[in-house]
Design a protein around this motif. Structure first.
Motif, PDB file in Angstrom:
ATOM      1  N   GLN A 134       0.985  -1.371   0.037  1.00 53.52           N
ATOM      2  CA  GLN A 134      -0.119  -0.074   0.111  1.00 53.52           C
ATOM      3  C   GLN A 134       0.791   1.430  -0.078  1.00 53.52           C
ATOM      4  OE1 GLN A 134      -2.639   0.184   3.159  1.00 53.52           O
ATOM      5  NE2 GLN A 134      -3.473   2.388   2.582  1.00 53.52           N
ATOM      6  N   VAL A 135       0.649   1.984  -1.077  1.00 51.97           N
ATOM      7  CA  VAL A 135       1.427   3.213  -1.122  1.00 51.97           C
ATOM      8  C   VAL A 135       0.861   4.391  -0.075  1.00 51.97           C
ATOM      9  CG1 VAL A 135       2.282   4.985  -2.774  1.00 51.97           C
ATOM     10  CG2 VAL A 135       1.745   2.811  -3.573  1.00 51.97           C
ATOM     11  N   GLN A 136       1.998   5.066   0.545  1.00 46.04           N
ATOM     12  CA  GLN A 136       1.391   6.171   1.339  1.00 46.04           C
ATOM     13  C   GLN A 136       2.442   7.230   1.623  1.00 46.04           C
ATOM     14  OE1 GLN A 136       1.243   5.052   5.604  1.00 46.04           O
ATOM     15  NE2 GLN A 136      -0.536   6.582   5.894  1.00 46.04           N
ATOM     16  N   LEU A 137       2.108   8.404   1.149  1.00 49.08           N
ATOM     17  CA  LEU A 137       2.941   9.793   1.165  1.00 49.08           C
ATOM     18  C   LEU A 137       2.258  10.694   2.151  1.00 49.08           C
ATOM     19  CD1 LEU A 137       3.213  10.352  -2.511  1.00 49.08           C
ATOM     20  CD2 LEU A 137       4.657   9.196  -1.467  1.00 49.08           C
ATOM     21  N   VAL A 138       3.325  11.141   3.017  1.00 54.13           N
ATOM     22  CA  VAL A 138       2.782  11.788   4.421  1.00 54.13           C
ATOM     23  C   VAL A 138       3.729  12.965   4.314  1.00 54.13           C
ATOM     24  CG1 VAL A 138       2.526  12.035   6.755  1.00 54.13           C
ATOM     25  CG2 VAL A 138       1.955   9.784   5.440  1.00 54.13           C
ATOM     26  N   GLU A 139       2.815  14.201   4.074  1.00 53.49           N
ATOM     27  CA  GLU A 139       3.577  15.668   4.206  1.00 53.49           C
ATOM     28  C   GLU A 139       3.461  16.062   5.330  1.00 53.49           C
ATOM     29  OE1 GLU A 139       1.238  15.553   0.224  1.00 53.49           O
ATOM     30  OE2 GLU A 139       0.794  14.996   1.967  1.00 53.49           O
ATOM     31  N   SER A 140       4.433  16.868   5.829  1.00 53.77           N
ATOM     32  CA  SER A 140       4.527  17.803   7.196  1.00 53.77           C
ATOM     33  C   SER A 140       5.466  19.027   6.984  1.00 53.77           C
ATOM     34  CB  SER A 140       5.161  16.962   8.245  1.00 53.77           C
ATOM     35  OG  SER A 140       6.440  16.345   8.027  1.00 53.77           O
ATOM     36  N   GLY A 141       5.103  19.781   7.798  1.00 52.14           N
ATOM     37  CA  GLY A 141       6.179  21.138   7.859  1.00 52.14           C
ATOM     38  C   GLY A 141       5.488  22.296   7.633  1.00 52.14           C
ATOM     39  N   GLY A 142       4.138  22.214   7.021  1.00 51.40           N
ATOM     40  CA  GLY A 142       3.428  23.540   6.886  1.00 51.40           C
ATOM     41  C   GLY A 142       3.245  24.358   8.018  1.00 51.40           C
ATOM     42  N   GLY A 143       2.523  25.578   7.663  1.00 54.80           N
ATOM     43  CA  GLY A 143       2.303  26.237   8.969  1.00 54.80           C
ATOM     44  C   GLY A 143       2.197  27.714   8.330  1.00 54.80           C
ATOM     45  N   LEU A 144       2.110  28.641   9.375  1.00 59.30           N
ATOM     46  CA  LEU A 144       2.138  30.118   9.204  1.00 59.30           C
ATOM     47  C   LEU A 144       3.376  30.723   9.248  1.00 59.30           C
ATOM     48  CD1 LEU A 144       0.002  32.568   8.589  1.00 59.30           C
ATOM     49  CD2 LEU A 144      -0.156  32.810  11.115  1.00 59.30           C
ATOM     50  N   VAL A 145       3.504  31.658   8.149  1.00 60.36           N
ATOM     51  CA  VAL A 145       4.905  32.320   8.385  1.00 60.36           C
ATOM     52  C   VAL A 145       4.794  33.784   7.633  1.00 60.36           C
ATOM     53  CG1 VAL A 145       5.504  31.396   5.912  1.00 60.36           C
ATOM     54  CG2 VAL A 145       7.565  32.124   7.701  1.00 60.36           C
ATOM     55  N   GLN A 146       5.616  34.575   8.057  1.00 61.80           N
ATOM     56  CA  GLN A 146       5.364  35.938   7.476  1.00 61.80           C
ATOM     57  C   GLN A 146       6.220  36.092   6.159  1.00 61.80           C
ATOM     58  OE1 GLN A 146       7.020  38.637  10.400  1.00 61.80           O
ATOM     59  NE2 GLN A 146       4.944  39.198  11.188  1.00 61.80           N
ATOM     60  N   ALA A 147       5.727  36.965   5.301  1.00 62.98           N
ATOM     61  CA  ALA A 147       6.481  37.214   4.096  1.00 62.98           C
ATOM     62  C   ALA A 147       7.946  37.395   4.260  1.00 62.98           C
ATOM     63  CB  ALA A 147       5.903  38.427   3.440  1.00 62.98           C
ATOM     64  N   GLY A 148       8.813  36.504   3.521  1.00 63.60           N
ATOM     65  CA  GLY A 148      10.385  36.561   3.685  1.00 63.60           C
ATOM     66  C   GLY A 148      10.954  35.589   4.209  1.00 63.60           C
ATOM     67  N   GLY A 149       9.990  34.775   5.149  1.00 62.42           N
ATOM     68  CA  GLY A 149      10.420  33.565   6.102  1.00 62.42           C
ATOM     69  C   GLY A 149      10.674  32.422   5.233  1.00 62.42           C
ATOM     70  N   TYR A 198       5.509   8.462  -8.747  1.00 63.68           N
ATOM     71  CA  TYR A 198       5.166   8.326 -10.260  1.00 63.68           C
ATOM     72  C   TYR A 198       4.848   6.890 -10.616  1.00 63.68           C
ATOM     73  CZ  TYR A 198       5.868  13.072 -11.276  1.00 63.68           C
ATOM     74  OH  TYR A 198       5.627  14.723 -11.439  1.00 63.68           O
ATOM     75  N   VAL A 199       5.740   6.141  -9.827  1.00 55.02           N
ATOM     76  CA  VAL A 199       5.448   4.575  -9.910  1.00 55.02           C
ATOM     77  C   VAL A 199       5.323   4.035  -8.694  1.00 55.02           C
ATOM     78  CG1 VAL A 199       6.760   2.496 -10.868  1.00 55.02           C
ATOM     79  CG2 VAL A 199       7.313   4.874 -11.905  1.00 55.02           C
ATOM     80  N   PRO A 200       3.980   3.760  -8.439  1.00 53.95           N
ATOM     81  CA  PRO A 200       2.824   4.039  -9.243  1.00 53.95           C
ATOM     82  C   PRO A 200       2.530   5.560  -8.743  1.00 53.95           C
ATOM     83  CG  PRO A 200       2.005   2.903  -7.254  1.00 53.95           C
ATOM     84  CD  PRO A 200       3.489   2.913  -7.149  1.00 53.95           C
ATOM     85  N   THR A 201       1.358   6.058  -9.506  1.00 57.17           N
ATOM     86  CA  THR A 201       1.004   7.435  -9.341  1.00 57.17           C
ATOM     87  C   THR A 201       0.398   7.355  -7.848  1.00 57.17           C
ATOM     88  OG1 THR A 201       1.131   8.113 -11.586  1.00 57.17           O
ATOM     89  CG2 THR A 201      -0.356   9.416 -10.014  1.00 57.17           C
ATOM     90  N   SER A 202       0.701   8.183  -6.998  1.00 60.15           N
ATOM     91  CA  SER A 202       0.282   8.385  -5.596  1.00 60.15           C
ATOM     92  C   SER A 202       0.338   9.812  -5.112  1.00 60.15           C
ATOM     93  CB  SER A 202       0.605   7.398  -4.521  1.00 60.15           C
ATOM     94  OG  SER A 202      -0.225   7.401  -3.384  1.00 60.15           O
ATOM     95  N   TRP A 203      -0.694  10.128  -4.306  1.00 61.81           N
ATOM     96  CA  TRP A 203      -0.523  11.739  -3.666  1.00 61.81           C
ATOM     97  C   TRP A 203      -0.689  11.420  -2.192  1.00 61.81           C
ATOM     98  CZ3 TRP A 203      -0.421  15.913  -6.817  1.00 61.81           C
ATOM     99  CH2 TRP A 203      -0.438  15.830  -8.094  1.00 61.81           C
ATOM    100  N   GLY A 204      -0.205  12.703  -1.661  1.00 68.60           N
ATOM    101  CA  GLY A 204      -0.155  12.677  -0.140  1.00 68.60           C
ATOM    102  C   GLY A 204      -1.543  13.478   0.230  1.00 68.60           C
ATOM    103  N   GLN A 205      -1.745  13.561   1.217  1.00 71.78           N
ATOM    104  CA  GLN A 205      -2.931  14.261   1.917  1.00 71.78           C
ATOM    105  C   GLN A 205      -2.932  15.765   1.968  1.00 71.78           C
ATOM    106  OE1 GLN A 205      -0.796  13.398   4.012  1.00 71.78           O
ATOM    107  NE2 GLN A 205      -0.549  15.053   5.166  1.00 71.78           N
TER     108      GLN A 205
END
Length: 113
Positions: A1-16, A98-105
């Motif tokens: 089972q393919v799984q992609l897990v993103e992290s690290g997003g958030g709120l930042v000021q311009a220039g950050g 891409y092999v296989p094609t899969s997307w994170g959340q």
């Protein structure tokens, strides 16, 4: 089972800066190109950056010189270092295999002016 897990997003000021991570499982990571896409409200999903299995990289013109994509095959992880962020970088960021094609959340990045 393919799984992609993103992290690290958030709120930042311009220039950050922010660094996104994408951890993959269920794929032959070292043989896979991985891309980062983003989708802003009311807009189509767009390609931001790609890293090939040989670590070759490509970027959208809008992020060249500000973003850097890299990979660590030992950790099955792709990173997106984002510097000099602008309000127009605000979007949900997704990684894709891409092999296989899969997307994170997706992970939300919000840049305030």
């Amino acid at each position: 089972q393919v799984q992609l897990v993103e992290s690290g997003g958030g709120l930042v000021q311009a220039g950050g800066s922010l660094r996104l991570s994408c951890v993959a499982s269920g794929i032959i990571f070292r043989m896979n190109a991985i891309s980062w896409y983003r989708q802003a409200p009311g807009k189509q999903r767009e390609l931001v950056a790609t890293i090939g299995s040989s670590a070759s990289t490509s970027y959208a013109d809008s992020v060249k010189g500000r973003f850097a994509i890299s990979r660590d095959n030992n950790k099955s992880t792709v990173y997106l270092q984002m510097n000099s962020l602008k309000p127009e970088d605000t979007a949900v960021y997704y990684c894709r295999s891409y092999v296989p094609t899969s997307w994170g959340q997706g992970t939300q990045v919000t840049v305030s002016s």
